[in-house]
Write an enzyme that holds these catalytic residues in place. Sequence first.
Site: not given
Length: 222
Positions: A33-34
């Site tokens: 993810s980020n």
Amino acid sequence: QQQLNPSQDYAGIRILITAGPTREPIDPVRYLSNHSSGKMGYALAQAAQQAGAKVTLVSGPVNLTPPAGVAVVKVMSALEMHHAATSRSAEHDIFIGCAAVADYRPESVADNKIKKSNDELVVKMVKNPDILADIANSEPRPFCVGFAAETQDVEHYAKDKLTRKKLDLIAANDVAKTGQGFNAEHNSLTVFSKTDAIHIPLASKLDVANALLSLVLIHYKK
Ligand code: CTP
Ligand code: CA
């Protein structure tokens, strides 16, 4: 700085917004993810709703309370977000792609938790569909606004995205600048159309959202 007239300017206008990060599963217990917090997209949804718009917010996993009066569609992965947004875009007048969509996902998701064995693990990634570009190329096509998170050559890359994805507007933010962008409380943007560039100075994300929406309205009505 222009501000919206609350409860009036967006009356009767339907806005679709994507917000937050996506999670790309590797196996049943892991994902890539980020650092997107979703704050900018949620601020846009709140500001638009307060300006009278009918708002649909397609949201990745975030720790935020959805603004009152906004229809929220919760998703996890980029593929889920793509389906949720593209299947609804025809029913909206304006689309704002604010989500930090993962560009790639693991090619396959392991059925079971991957066990630790070798010193290296190679995960093959494949490209995710581009939600914003797909909506901008769809018919009927809403007015399309993109975001461009850049750490270098902000103007060059933002304008390239504007033309390549066939957008109406693109809001660029320099995520390398401290105290703005991902996970920050404040933001500043430079908004490019084909013909001009307008800077929205550093302010709370809700103020920046209001300023961006007032710019969007001017171009939408042209
Ligand atoms: N976007 C999208 N779907 C994707 C990737 C990006 O809808 N799969 C949207 C984002 O929500 C944003 C815009 O496209 O509005 C630009 O995202 P950004 O990550 O800055 O650009 P990319 O085209 O992905 O290019 P790069 O990451 O290489 O800069
Ligand atoms: Ca990207």
